[in-house]
Design a protein around this motif. Structure first.
Motif, mmCIF file in Angstrom:
data_model
loop_
_atom_site.group_PDB
_atom_site.id
_atom_site.type_symbol
_atom_site.label_atom_id
_atom_site.label_comp_id
_atom_site.label_asym_id
_atom_site.label_seq_id
_atom_site.Cartn_x
_atom_site.Cartn_y
_atom_site.Cartn_z
ATOM 1 N N PHE B 52 0.871 -1.153 0.033
ATOM 2 C CA PHE B 52 0.071 0.080 -0.018
ATOM 3 C C PHE B 52 0.928 1.191 0.098
ATOM 4 O O PHE B 52 1.783 1.376 0.731
ATOM 5 N N GLN B 53 0.658 2.154 -0.870
ATOM 6 C CA GLN B 53 1.527 3.365 -0.953
ATOM 7 C C GLN B 53 1.356 4.207 0.263
ATOM 8 O O GLN B 53 0.254 4.625 0.552
ATOM 9 N N SER B 55 2.074 7.066 0.521
ATOM 10 C CA SER B 55 1.354 8.348 0.416
ATOM 11 C C SER B 55 -0.037 8.300 0.586
ATOM 12 O O SER B 55 -0.701 9.537 0.629
ATOM 13 N N ASN B 56 -0.553 7.293 0.316
ATOM 14 C CA ASN B 56 -1.974 7.112 0.430
ATOM 15 C C ASN B 56 -2.567 6.752 1.729
ATOM 16 O O ASN B 56 -3.673 6.457 2.063
ATOM 17 N N ILE B 57 -1.794 6.760 2.880
ATOM 18 C CA ILE B 57 -2.159 6.577 4.136
ATOM 19 C C ILE B 57 -2.107 8.046 4.930
ATOM 20 O O ILE B 57 -1.058 8.583 4.898
ATOM 21 N N LYS B 58 -3.061 8.264 5.700
ATOM 22 C CA LYS B 58 -3.366 9.535 6.469
ATOM 23 C C LYS B 58 -3.387 9.341 7.726
ATOM 24 O O LYS B 58 -4.312 8.362 8.170
ATOM 25 N N GLN B 73 -12.329 4.999 -1.518
ATOM 26 C CA GLN B 73 -11.900 4.908 -2.679
ATOM 27 C C GLN B 73 -11.848 6.263 -3.491
ATOM 28 O O GLN B 73 -12.856 6.960 -3.758
ATOM 29 N N ILE B 74 -10.791 6.863 -3.936
ATOM 30 C CA ILE B 74 -10.666 8.082 -4.478
ATOM 31 C C ILE B 74 -10.264 7.868 -5.889
ATOM 32 O O ILE B 74 -9.258 7.509 -6.174
ATOM 33 N N ARG B 77 -7.649 4.899 -6.913
ATOM 34 C CA ARG B 77 -6.623 4.511 -5.845
ATOM 35 C C ARG B 77 -7.567 4.744 -4.504
ATOM 36 O O ARG B 77 -8.471 5.464 -4.340
ATOM 37 N N LYS B 78 -7.071 3.866 -3.489
ATOM 38 C CA LYS B 78 -7.785 3.779 -2.201
ATOM 39 C C LYS B 78 -6.880 4.608 -1.112
ATOM 40 O O LYS B 78 -5.624 4.603 -1.368
ATOM 41 N N GLU B 79 -7.690 5.430 -0.496
ATOM 42 C CA GLU B 79 -6.628 6.118 0.573
ATOM 43 C C GLU B 79 -7.354 5.567 1.962
ATOM 44 O O GLU B 79 -8.392 5.340 2.120
#
Lengths: 82, 275
Positions: B52-53, B55-58, B73-74, B77-79
């Motif tokens: 999982f990237q 950069s997509n984890i907040k 789902q954006i 890609r998934k965030e």
């Protein structure tokens, strides 16, 4: 013994006694979380003789914490719960 | 002058953990690094091939909402978002363990959101969801043991630092069984190298007999077993489950240890070794 050295002794004591999230800043205060209660620790120091204790108690109480005063001598701490 | 300095120093410390604001950058990077390390380990050990990237984890600003992880789902890609609210009532280490548990649900098990858990319960029953949770606990504990040098005591100490968060006011049978299942599974893992044994208990037989029944999921097969635990031992565990804050860590850990020893789960020979 300066205040930073005293804070180190207090930090070690707190961590040995299952407190976590121990934090401090440039002041003579520290905060720490325990399982059943959360603390503000105030170091006994020449500086705090001039503080308004009632204000500090009130702020501590409002944050849902207990106020403990630590008198540190070498490796020993005597605690006063305020 | 002194009064104002003291007030500022204390105010700063008190506002740090209580305000509705961004979580500290240092904690954010620690948590993200832990997720990265966990992913690398899962890939390296071939437990899963997905990644999982980062950069997509907040890590979201503090929110009082009752969720830990949310996946959106954006476009293509998934965030994934983590709610740091737990940090107000637990240690950073406990927060990291919970984040890894939730992340395992996402990356490996494909059960990221609360609705997915509800669907599993509806379609396959509560026990199956318990097993999914126990498996996530198992892999996180295996990672902590093999990569972070955690001992059994350190694991339970970290868990204890967050017990306030998930405390129930009353016994919900399935959640209690899941709690016992995690204890048995994890303590067996710490006592043995190379085991993959997920233990799902049922406490129902205790009302008529002095034992509990367990389903043991091994890598090769599933089997049914009996653990010699009595109602008395179960009552002790009920105490630490319902009122963990009444105990100091030594007493809490002793109860877990006594229960595990009595169950003999650490030395069960029927559970064959993987290697």
């Amino acid at each position: 013994m300066n205040d930073n050295e005293k804070k180190e002794v207090v930090k070690n004591w707190l961590e040995r006694n299952q407190f976590f999230n121990v934090e401090t800043n440039e002041s003579i205060f520290m905060v720490a979380d325990g399982i059943s209660h959360r603390l503000v620790v105030m170091l006994e120091s020449e500086e705090n003789e001039h503080f308004h204790l009632e204000d500090i108690k009130m702020k501590t109480l409002r944050s849902g914490r207990q106020l403990w005063k630590a008198h540190v001598e070498e490796k020993d701490i005597s605690w006063e719960i305020l | 002058m002194l009064e104002s300095k003291s007030a500022n120093g204390l105010d700063d410390l008190l506002s740090k953990g209580n305000s509705e604001k961004e979580v500290d950058d240092k904690i954010k990077s620690e948590v993200l690094k832990e997720i990265q390390d966990f992913t690398s380990w899962l890939n390296l050990e071939k437990y899963c091939t997905e990644t999982f990237q980062v950069s997509n984890i907040k890590i979201e600003p503090f929110s009082k909402d009752d969720w830990i992880m949310r996946v959106d789902q954006i476009e293509d890609r998934k965030e994934v978002f983590f709610n740091p609210n737990l940090l107000k009532n637990s240690s950073k280490e406990f927060f990291k363990v919970v984040v890894l548990h939730e992340y395992f649900h996402l990356l490996v098990q494909k059960v990221p959101n609360k609705e997915d858990a509800t669907k599993i319960k509806d379609n396959f029953g509560n026990d199956f969801m318990s097993l999914i949770d126990i498996e996530a606990d198992f892999y996180v504990a295996l990672y902590l043991k093999s990569e972070k040098g955690y001992s059994k005591q350190k694991y339970w100490e970290t868990y204890f630092e967050g017990v306030r968060v998930f405390k129930d006011d009353w016994i919900r049978n399935k959640k209690f069984e899941r709690f016992l299942g995690s204890i048995l599974t994890i303590n067996r893992l710490f006592a043995n190298d190379g085991v993959f044994d997920l233990i799902l208990p049922s406490i129902t037989p205790l009302f008529t007999e002095d034992h509990i029944k367990v389903l043991v999921l091994k890598k090769e097969h599933i089997y049914f077993d009996t653990l010699p635990l009595s109602l008395e031992e179960l009552k002790e565990m009920r105490g630490i489950y319902l009122n963990p804050t009444d105990y100091d860590f030594e007493d809490y850990y002793k109860k877990i240890e006594d229960f595990t020893k009595q169950s003999k789960v650490e030395v069960l020979t029927k559970m064959t070794n993987l290697n």
